[in-house]
Scaffold this motif. Structure first.
Motif, PDB file in Angstrom:
ATOM      1  N   GLU A 345       0.831  -1.202   0.000  1.00  0.00           N
ATOM      2  CA  GLU A 345       0.000   0.000   0.000  1.00  0.00           C
ATOM      3  C   GLU A 345       0.868   1.256   0.000  1.00  0.00           C
ATOM      4  O   GLU A 345       0.560   2.232  -0.702  1.00  0.00           O
ATOM      5  CB  GLU A 345      -0.937  -0.001   1.208  1.00  0.00           C
ATOM      6  CG  GLU A 345      -1.789   1.242   1.367  1.00  0.00           C
ATOM      7  CD  GLU A 345      -2.764   1.495   0.227  1.00  0.00           C
ATOM      8  OE1 GLU A 345      -3.285   2.628   0.132  1.00  0.00           O
ATOM      9  OE2 GLU A 345      -3.012   0.569  -0.578  1.00  0.00           O
ATOM     10  N   LEU A 346       1.944   1.268   0.761  1.00  0.00           N
ATOM     11  CA  LEU A 346       2.781   2.459   0.771  1.00  0.00           C
ATOM     12  C   LEU A 346       3.468   2.659  -0.577  1.00  0.00           C
ATOM     13  O   LEU A 346       3.525   3.782  -1.089  1.00  0.00           O
ATOM     14  CB  LEU A 346       3.831   2.384   1.885  1.00  0.00           C
ATOM     15  CG  LEU A 346       4.632   3.685   2.031  1.00  0.00           C
ATOM     16  CD1 LEU A 346       4.856   4.036   3.477  1.00  0.00           C
ATOM     17  CD2 LEU A 346       5.968   3.600   1.309  1.00  0.00           C
ATOM     18  N   VAL A 347       3.979   1.580  -1.164  1.00  0.00           N
ATOM     19  CA  VAL A 347       4.610   1.702  -2.482  1.00  0.00           C
ATOM     20  C   VAL A 347       3.592   2.201  -3.498  1.00  0.00           C
ATOM     21  O   VAL A 347       3.901   3.049  -4.351  1.00  0.00           O
ATOM     22  CB  VAL A 347       5.229   0.351  -2.911  1.00  0.00           C
ATOM     23  CG1 VAL A 347       5.681   0.416  -4.373  1.00  0.00           C
ATOM     24  CG2 VAL A 347       6.397  -0.007  -2.011  1.00  0.00           C
ATOM     25  N   ARG A 348       2.347   1.706  -3.408  1.00  0.00           N
ATOM     26  CA  ARG A 348       1.295   2.190  -4.310  1.00  0.00           C
ATOM     27  C   ARG A 348       1.090   3.687  -4.153  1.00  0.00           C
ATOM     28  O   ARG A 348       0.958   4.432  -5.143  1.00  0.00           O
ATOM     29  CB  ARG A 348      -0.018   1.455  -4.027  1.00  0.00           C
ATOM     30  CG  ARG A 348      -1.145   1.826  -5.000  1.00  0.00           C
ATOM     31  CD  ARG A 348      -2.496   1.313  -4.530  1.00  0.00           C
ATOM     32  NE  ARG A 348      -2.971   2.028  -3.358  1.00  0.00           N
ATOM     33  CZ  ARG A 348      -3.559   3.226  -3.404  1.00  0.00           C
ATOM     34  NH1 ARG A 348      -3.728   3.857  -4.550  1.00  0.00           N
ATOM     35  NH2 ARG A 348      -3.971   3.810  -2.286  1.00  0.00           N
ATOM     36  N   LYS A 349       1.062   4.167  -2.919  1.00  0.00           N
ATOM     37  CA  LYS A 349       0.861   5.594  -2.676  1.00  0.00           C
ATOM     38  C   LYS A 349       2.002   6.416  -3.276  1.00  0.00           C
ATOM     39  O   LYS A 349       1.777   7.484  -3.856  1.00  0.00           O
ATOM     40  CB  LYS A 349       0.745   5.863  -1.173  1.00  0.00           C
ATOM     41  CG  LYS A 349      -0.530   5.322  -0.521  1.00  0.00           C
ATOM     42  CD  LYS A 349      -0.563   5.658   0.958  1.00  0.00           C
ATOM     43  CE  LYS A 349      -1.722   5.002   1.679  1.00  0.00           C
ATOM     44  NZ  LYS A 349      -3.043   5.377   1.168  1.00  0.00           N
TER      45      LYS A 349
END
Length: 362
Positions: A345-349
């Protein structure tokens, strides 16, 4: 102004030195699994212990070397409070580092004032109010209590401390909208352990003076929801994706209304599919959260608690009772891959903000 930045594939994880949430290696139990989850994606997660005196050096390092940060510092764990830390995070965000979330968003969601900020939405009752001064409590609560049982919550409390269910004593005559006199007898149950104290309004107000001696503290006044006996329902989310639900049921004894483990409540972990109506309702309200508290898309791991009520048509309704964004632990759920969900999720953000990409490759 945010700058055009190169992709470092590096994340800063902020922790505080010491504290009861640490294990033998000086880290929270879930920290190293998070670091390993980023490594699986080809990213580096670096744990940084924050000190006020290192603020300038840490800020410069993160801006120059990291794409994002994850704050994992519990309120009260920094010796001098969070002001310097939050300012460092603001400077990082201003320089283009992805904050999960921005400190101002974190404080807005984490504060119990969020219940008041949402009182014009389907999430929180319209009669939820805040008393920022002790005099306001004394002036307004005697009338508020004539509308039925109330719950008073201090903002700075934890594990139910300073959360009181307040009932008018037996035999007291109540006229709705007409302030009760200070010698009115009341029954008060504190959520920390469900113990009961009998007071007059005047003596209870004297007890509440201590809450206003704490910096930036205030008291929330909201209606008591009797169906709390059926349990408080917590949604654990990664971004806007519900990962699991915790059904927290108060102890089965008279006057018990607290849903904390310390007070004797029992917890049952369930899938979001077991609560379809709640998940549907929550998802429909995400825009209300963004509009009133800050962009929900910037949050990484967080929880929302709900209590059941019954609407005018006799159907189930949910009211939000608490939001937690700060340093959510999941040490007991590492075996279901939450740390991998967090990393993805953080990499996606980061990729969405930097390149407009809304997914990462497996």
């Amino acid at each position: 102004m945010a700058q055009v930045r190169q992709l470092h594939r590096r994340v800063a994880i902020f922790e505080a030195e010491g504290g009861s949430d640490k294990t033998w290696n000086g880290h929270r139990k879930d920290t190293i699994p998070i670091v390993e989850a980023f490594k699986e994606l080809g990213w580096t997660a670096e744990v940084i212990f924050f000190r006020d005196e290192w603020k300038e050096a840490i800020t410069k390092y993160v801006i120059e070397n990291c794409d994002a940060y994850i704050p994992r510092i519990n309120t009260g764990n920094l010796p001098n409070g969070e002001a310097v830390f939050n300012q460092a995070l603001r400077e990082m965000c201003a320089a283009g580092v992805v904050g999960t979330p921005h400190p101002d968003t974190l404080m807005k969601y984490d504060s119990k004032l969020s219940l008041v900020d949402l009182n014009k939405t389907p999430l929180s009752p319209a009669d939820t109010v805040a008393y920022f001064k002790w005099d306001d409590l004394v002036k307004n609560f005697p009338t508020s209590l004539t509308n039925g049982e109330r719950v008073l919550k201090q903002n700075r409390g934890s594990t139910g401390e300073g959360i009181w269910r307040v009932q008018v004593g037996e035999g007291v005559q109540v006229v709705k909208g007409q302030a009760l006199p200070l010698d009115t007898k009341i029954k008060c149950t504190e959520a920390v352990d469900n113990h009961v104290e009998h007071h007059t309004l005047e003596s209870f107000f004297k007890l509440c003076e201590r809450y206003y001696k704490v910096e930036e503290n205030f008291i929330i006044d909201m209606r008591f929801l009797p169906r709390i006996k059926e349990g408080e329902v917590r949604i654990f989310l990664m971004g806007t994706k519900p990962l699991f639900v915790i059904h927290k049921k108060p102890a089965d004894k008279q006057d018990a209304f607290s849903a904390t483990l310390f007070s004797g409540a029992t917890y049952k972990y369930e899938s979001p599919e077991a609560w379809p109506e709640l998940i549907k309702f929550f998802t429909s309200c995400l825009q209300h959260l963004t509009d009133n508290l800050g962009d929900v898309e910037t949050i990484l791991d967080w929880t929302c608690d709900f209590i059941l009520d019954t609407d005018e048509n006799g159907k189930d309704k949910y009211w939000i009772s608490e939001v937690n964004v700060s340093c959510i632990g999941f040490t007991n759920q590492l075996d279901i891959g939450i740390q991998q969900e967090m990393a993805r999720e953080l990499v996606r953000k980061v990729l969405k903000k930097r390149f407009g990409i809304n997914a990462i490759r497996d």
